[in-house]
Design a protein around this motif. Structure first.
Motif, PDB file in Angstrom:
ATOM      1  N   VAL A  19     -24.178  64.536   0.755  1.00  0.00           N
ATOM      2  CA  VAL A  19     -23.237  63.446   0.474  1.00  0.00           C
ATOM      3  C   VAL A  19     -22.004  64.042  -0.198  1.00  0.00           C
ATOM      4  O   VAL A  19     -22.058  65.118  -0.795  1.00  0.00           O
ATOM      5  CB  VAL A  19     -23.878  62.371  -0.433  1.00  0.00           C
ATOM      6  N   PRO A  20     -20.854  63.351  -0.108  1.00  0.00           N
ATOM      7  CA  PRO A  20     -19.626  63.898  -0.695  1.00  0.00           C
ATOM      8  C   PRO A  20     -19.747  64.108  -2.204  1.00  0.00           C
ATOM      9  O   PRO A  20     -20.395  63.318  -2.906  1.00  0.00           O
ATOM     10  CB  PRO A  20     -18.572  62.835  -0.361  1.00  0.00           C
ATOM     11  N   GLU A  21     -19.095  65.152  -2.669  1.00  0.00           N
ATOM     12  CA  GLU A  21     -19.073  65.481  -4.100  1.00  0.00           C
ATOM     13  C   GLU A  21     -17.661  65.267  -4.630  1.00  0.00           C
ATOM     14  O   GLU A  21     -16.684  65.711  -4.025  1.00  0.00           O
ATOM     15  CB  GLU A  21     -19.470  66.939  -4.300  1.00  0.00           C
ATOM     16  N   SER A  22     -17.564  64.578  -5.760  1.00  0.00           N
ATOM     17  CA  SER A  22     -16.278  64.402  -6.437  1.00  0.00           C
ATOM     18  C   SER A  22     -16.527  64.325  -7.934  1.00  0.00           C
ATOM     19  O   SER A  22     -17.682  64.244  -8.387  1.00  0.00           O
ATOM     20  CB  SER A  22     -15.569  63.130  -5.952  1.00  0.00           C
ATOM     21  N   ASP A  82     -19.961  56.629  -6.273  1.00  0.00           N
ATOM     22  CA  ASP A  82     -18.649  57.073  -6.759  1.00  0.00           C
ATOM     23  C   ASP A  82     -18.203  56.239  -7.954  1.00  0.00           C
ATOM     24  O   ASP A  82     -18.967  55.447  -8.513  1.00  0.00           O
ATOM     25  CB  ASP A  82     -17.625  57.043  -5.626  1.00  0.00           C
ATOM     26  N   GLY A  83     -16.938  56.409  -8.337  1.00  0.00           N
ATOM     27  CA  GLY A  83     -16.423  55.723  -9.515  1.00  0.00           C
ATOM     28  C   GLY A  83     -16.443  54.216  -9.398  1.00  0.00           C
ATOM     29  O   GLY A  83     -16.483  53.509 -10.415  1.00  0.00           O
ATOM     30  N   SER A  84     -16.420  53.700  -8.172  1.00  0.00           N
ATOM     31  CA  SER A  84     -16.454  52.252  -7.966  1.00  0.00           C
ATOM     32  C   SER A  84     -17.868  51.705  -7.871  1.00  0.00           C
ATOM     33  O   SER A  84     -18.063  50.499  -7.673  1.00  0.00           O
ATOM     34  CB  SER A  84     -15.686  51.892  -6.685  1.00  0.00           C
ATOM     35  N   GLU A 138     -23.837  49.086  -3.236  1.00  0.00           N
ATOM     36  CA  GLU A 138     -22.663  48.571  -3.938  1.00  0.00           C
ATOM     37  C   GLU A 138     -23.149  47.980  -5.252  1.00  0.00           C
ATOM     38  O   GLU A 138     -23.800  46.935  -5.276  1.00  0.00           O
ATOM     39  CB  GLU A 138     -21.949  47.516  -3.092  1.00  0.00           C
ATOM     40  N   ALA A 139     -22.865  48.676  -6.319  1.00  0.00           N
ATOM     41  CA  ALA A 139     -23.346  48.279  -7.634  1.00  0.00           C
ATOM     42  C   ALA A 139     -22.178  48.146  -8.599  1.00  0.00           C
ATOM     43  O   ALA A 139     -21.050  48.573  -8.312  1.00  0.00           O
ATOM     44  CB  ALA A 139     -24.361  49.302  -8.152  1.00  0.00           C
ATOM     45  N   ASP A 140     -22.446  47.535  -9.754  1.00  0.00           N
ATOM     46  CA  ASP A 140     -21.418  47.366 -10.775  1.00  0.00           C
ATOM     47  C   ASP A 140     -21.027  48.721 -11.346  1.00  0.00           C
ATOM     48  O   ASP A 140     -21.883  49.476 -11.842  1.00  0.00           O
ATOM     49  CB  ASP A 140     -21.942  46.468 -11.891  1.00  0.00           C
ATOM     50  N   ALA A 141     -19.735  49.047 -11.260  1.00  0.00           N
ATOM     51  CA  ALA A 141     -19.274  50.378 -11.667  1.00  0.00           C
ATOM     52  C   ALA A 141     -19.535  50.642 -13.143  1.00  0.00           C
ATOM     53  O   ALA A 141     -19.905  51.757 -13.537  1.00  0.00           O
ATOM     54  CB  ALA A 141     -17.783  50.536 -11.360  1.00  0.00           C
TER      55      ALA A 141
END
Length: 675
Positions: free
Chosen positions: A214-217, A282-284, A357-360
């Motif tokens: 999966v993408p890494e950031s 991710d951040g979102s 999709e979860a609460d950031a």
């Protein structure tokens, strides 16, 4: 809407290339871990960590003759699609799930590698990064990861012809396995059902891991249904059971915090009723979530780390800008373990892949339990745990039905085994859901089919590379009977019998067979096996003699030259190797491994200018550089130590070595250090 299509993907890549004709020999070494060095590991885990490791990978051969020359090619793919997801599988490359796109948002949930670049990370060498890889049988990226799968259209549980079925026969464990993937209409999760069958009358060591890139950031956080993990390779000290996510003062759930590569195997408490899952968000608060039924209890995080070597590896496997980490799921707690699979047994489970999709705020909370609870609750809304169990049970009937239309054949070894079993009256070895059709047989199986049907292994030209090997006890008995009857009396039969005896740990008998092969006809193949045998028995002079004679007979078999060269250089025969190098054709001399061995030999003979010229050439590339290999950086430091020692008239001491590391940084094209 649910659809299954078979297409051709246009993608830049390098061919895996022909297989190495040299059989991968090796003897079993002690693998039992030292209990004192494994803090927090249970006795059962430690027992399984010492169990089931193969001595070598026979009957497979290595896939190490690829290059880094990429061009636009066509790759056969299967595409599954519904209203929410689009999944793409690479049928000729282990059935890997290459891409999983969430259609409403257009988001790619996996690290979808834009190129196909083999590299040396698998048990047979060739491996590539990206997507979800299916690993069976033994520790490491499995033998079929760069090989074609059988692929077919099959019935989904709802009766529609929208299930992708892939299957193969794993030759080392002698177990068939089946992968059914489908996307029900309106499903937010790709469903993948795995079945492994042990058709034997004996227990076999088994292993499975589904590895997802999966993408890494910087804002990526890996959240999993566990509070503890088994730490390998990160921080100070040996393997240890640690609390998550803070390990030695660093929050490793954000992998860009970590300076170097590491593995964390999570302890998901399934025995206490915990649902197994892992996510990378991710951040979102968005990203991939993977879950499964309870049999697949293991979960893992792997990352390359932020060091120069880890960054270099990411680019080596793909292109700049494609950083990734891996979240993985397996049958055992760790990848060091094999599980005993009872005789005449099927193991099945269901995996799910989809967008989380979860609460950031909750996902990135400093309280780990808050992040865990948020993802777990959202996952239950996305696909309830009970629903996954019910779907697995409902899929049992459809998974046992024969495939509707075979779209691609895999290797011919399953068909050969079926023919052998039929001839021996042993019956079937797989369920009705798969079919190892006779159309899959190729020249690799031809001599063995001849032995089976005619009682004789056909002779072969010693100038030709051997096309395949078999080491099962039943085939050894057939070949031995043929020779006892005065048939198959040629170099090739004795050569193969030697390999079969070697695989059964009959080393004295293997030597006798290879010597008999040489008496029939002198070949590089028997010389090479005798060289390896002599090395294993500590007879360096004999091994050097066999390698030297093999290279005198043939200098056009690059794998043999590289193996012989490494042995000669490792055993202070540098001058002999440099003589061989000097007579090689330019294209062979330009091979990366040959140049590396030339540089090592020149370093030993004090020809530092020649070493420097090789290492400073930025075009130098070791196509099959092994994961974790430091040969290039070590050679760089050794050259600099000798250069300064000679220039300043000083001895090579620990102080000089530390000075070299400070003053002579490894050039980027040579730096693959993961630690």
């Amino acid at each position: 809407m649910s659809e299954l299509r078979f297409e051709a993907l246009q993608m830049s890549g390098a061919e895996v290339g022909p297989e190495n004709p040299l059989p991968p020999l090796g003897r079993q070494s002690r693998r039992a871990p030292d209990r004192e060095k494994y803090e927090g590991f249970s006795d059962g885990m430690l027992e399984r960590m010492g169990y089931g490791h193969p001595a070598n990978y026979l009957p497979y051969t290595l896939q190490d003759r690829y290059t880094r020359q990429r061009q636009l090619r066509e790759w056969p793919v299967a595409v599954l699609e519904n209203e929410i997801l689009r999944a793409e599988f690479l049928l000729s490359l282990g059935g890997r799930l290459r891409s999983l796109v969430h259609k409403p948002s257009g988001r790619e949930l996996l690290e979808c590698n834009p190129v196909l670049q083999p590299a040396n990370l698998a048990v047979r060498n060739a491996w590539f990064s990206g997507g979800t890889e299916w690993n069976i049988g033994m520790l490491g990226h499995h033998p079929l990861t760069c090989s074609p799968m059988f692929a077919a259209r099959a019935e989904a549980p709802d009766g529609t012809p929208t299930c992708l079925r892939m299957w193969e026969w794993e030759r080392l464990r002698q177990t068939p396995y089946q992968i059914d993937a489908w996307l029900p209409p309106g499903s937010p999760m790709l469903l993948v059902r795995i079945r492994i069958t042990n058709p034997l009358d004996e227990t076999v060591p088994m292993y499975w891991w589904s590895n997802t890139a999966v993408p890494e950031s910087e804002d990526t956080r890996v959240i999993v249904s566990a509070d503890e993990a088994y730490n390998f390779g990160y921080g100070d000290g040996g393997p240890a059971r640690v609390k998550m996510p803070i390990v030695q003062g660093v929050d490793v759930s954000y992998v860009t915090n970590a300076p170097r590569a590491a593995d964390f195997f999570y302890h998901v408490p399934t025995e206490s009723g915990q649902r197994p899952w892992v996510s990378s968000l991710d951040g979102s608060g968005r990203g991939l979530v993977q879950t499964s039924t309870d049999l697949l209890k293991g979960r893992k995080l792997f990352f390359w780390g932020m060091g120069a070597g880890g960054r270099r590896w990411q680019e080596w496997l793909s292109e700049p800008g494609h950083r990734y980490l891996e979240i993985q799921a397996g049958l055992a707690r760790t990848q060091m373990e094999h599980l005993p699979m009872p005789p005449q047994t099927d193991w099945t489970w269901l995996e799910g892949y989809g967008l989380m999709e979860a609460d950031a705020g909750a996902v990135h909370a400093s309280d780990w339990s808050v992040a865990r609870t948020e993802v777990e609750q959202r996952l239950e809304q996305l696909v309830p745990r009970a629903q996954l169990d019910e779907t697995l049970a409902a899929a049992e009937a459809s998974s046992a039905r024969p495939p509707l239309e075979i779209m691609q054949v895999g290797g011919g070894w399953g068909a050969l085994e079926a023919a052998r079993r039929d001839g021996a009256g042993e019956g079937g070895f797989h369920g009705s859901g798969v079919d190892f059709i006779a159309d899959s047989l190729t020249e690799a199986q031809t001599p063995w089919m001849w032995l089976l049907l005619e009682g004789e292994l056909p002779p072969s030209d010693a100038a030709d590379e051997p096309v395949s090997y078999l080491v099962q006890s039943q085939w050894r008995e057939l070949l031995q009977a043929s020779l006892d009857e005065g048939r198959s009396a040629h170099w090739s039969a004795w050569y193969h019998l030697g390999l079969m005896r070697y695989a059964a740990a009959g080393y004295i008998e293997a030597r006798a067979a290879w010597q008999r092969s040489l008496a029939c006809e002198e070949t590089i193949w028997a010389h090479r096996c005798l060289a390896r045998l002599a090395d294993e028995e500590g007879n360096v002079a004999e091994a050097v003699g066999h390698y030297a004679r093999a290279c005198q007979l043939r200098r056009d078999v690059l794998p043999l030259l590289i193996e012989a060269g490494a042995y000669l250089v490792d055993h202070e025969q540098e001058s002999l190797w440099l003589e061989l190098v000097g007579d090689l054709p330019q294209d062979m001399r330009a091979a990366g491994r040959v140049r590396l061995l030339e540089a090592r030999a020149c370093l030993a003979t004090e020809d530092l200018r020649r070493v420097e010229a090789i290492l400073n050439d930025t075009s130098l590339a070791i196509d099959d550089l092994r994961e974790g290999e430091r040969s290039l950086s070590h050679l760089w430091f050794e050259m600099q130590e000798k250069r300064l020692s000679k220039a300043e008239g000083i001895a090579i001491t620990e102080a000089l070595k530390q000075r070299v590391q400070r003053e002579c940084p490894v050039p980027a094209h040579l730096d693959f250090r993961m630690q």
